[in-house]
Scaffold this active site. Sequence first.
Site, mmCIF file in Angstrom:
data_model
loop_
_atom_site.group_PDB
_atom_site.id
_atom_site.type_symbol
_atom_site.label_atom_id
_atom_site.label_comp_id
_atom_site.label_asym_id
_atom_site.label_seq_id
_atom_site.Cartn_x
_atom_site.Cartn_y
_atom_site.Cartn_z
ATOM 1 N N LYS A 20 0.867 -1.182 0.000
ATOM 2 C CA LYS A 20 0.000 0.000 0.000
ATOM 3 C C LYS A 20 0.904 1.233 0.000
ATOM 4 O O LYS A 20 1.999 1.209 0.579
ATOM 5 C CB LYS A 20 -0.869 -0.024 1.274
ATOM 6 N N CYS A 104 -2.632 10.018 -5.878
ATOM 7 C CA CYS A 104 -3.717 9.669 -4.952
ATOM 8 C C CYS A 104 -4.784 10.765 -5.001
ATOM 9 O O CYS A 104 -4.483 11.930 -4.745
ATOM 10 C CB CYS A 104 -3.230 9.507 -3.515
HETATM 11 O O1 RRO Z 1 -5.618 5.519 -0.228
HETATM 12 C C1 RRO Z 1 -6.306 5.989 -1.155
HETATM 13 O O2 RRO Z 1 -7.322 6.684 -0.951
HETATM 14 C C2 RRO Z 1 -5.953 5.773 -2.548
HETATM 15 C C3 RRO Z 1 -4.673 5.896 -3.041
HETATM 16 BR BR1 RRO Z 1 -3.191 6.225 -1.970
HETATM 17 C C4 RRO Z 1 -4.454 5.798 -4.430
HETATM 18 O O3 RRO Z 1 -3.330 5.925 -4.945
HETATM 19 N N1 RRO Z 1 -5.521 5.560 -5.213
HETATM 20 C C5 RRO Z 1 -6.761 5.409 -4.722
HETATM 21 O O4 RRO Z 1 -7.714 5.186 -5.504
HETATM 22 N N2 RRO Z 1 -6.959 5.517 -3.383
#
Ligand code: RRO
Length: 287
Positions: A20, A104
């Site tokens: 993640k 993100c």
């Molecule tokens: O954690 C998120 O809300 C998230 C991330 Br880091 C990302 O790169 N893409 C996404 O759809 N959610």
Amino acid sequence: MTIDELTSLGESQSSVILSKSCTLLPREGNPEPRYCDLPHGSINSMGLPNLGYQKYGEFAPLLKKYNKPYFVSVSGLSLADNIKIISDLSDIQEIAAFELNLSCPNVIGKPQVGYDFNQTRQVLGEVMRITKKPLGVKLPPYFDFAHFEEMAKILNNHKISFVSCINSLGNGLFIDADSEKAVIKPKGGFGGLGGEYVKPTALANVRKFYELLRKDIAIIGVGGIATGRDAFEFLLCGASAAQVGTAYQQQGTAVFARLEKEFAAFLEKKGCHSLDEVKGKLKTINN
Ligand code: RRO
């Protein structure tokens, strides 16, 4: 996100373990509900929940036994954070590569870096100097040829190893007419779309970057891959590998064995003996 999840990726048929995205400090992320399966994909506003980068460094030796590359996704909240995370983790031998997440869509008050070309230029300029490990970039979807060209020019100027196209399609809104409510809580229901909804956008991004990037920059296709046939389509557009988000969330790690089997069967049905026979060989309609 957790060592249990990373271990189950190790035990699965996936060819890489990808963490993640991590930040300098641990984060709880956004309030729940923050992920929802939809008829043709998913919407999320997770808000970057993660255990903090140091944990993803500590996990590296524990994952070595799976004999597959361990990639750490990095999504620092500032340039200084990205530099600190990448320079600290660069000494850990068991980390194979970094995926720098410039896209993100869900951190409140933080626009996606990948939509700001000057900021992207600056981040890459600084970050490339501090690590000898392979570094790739996770990109947001682009929609305009001028933007593809501008981003490709920046990427071609740096020694990046790969791009992952695409992150979720930011700030969609899915609502339920019965309850008259949005289906996720953060940001008034706005969140990143994934799955089938985004596949044509993802294929377009892979294709355009395949045309524009240096040939030594590999493209990892991501966005709506749920079958071996989908993976084949990404290969045709120029992808060298596939990343799976929504289908993994919905089906768990069993998805990787199924995709591999379906992909191999699809190639065999086509009479293909090597990926290079197909990679990037998309045909267009000329007359
Ligand atoms: O954690 C998120 O809300 C998230 C991330 Br880091 C990302 O790169 N893409 C996404 O759809 N959610």
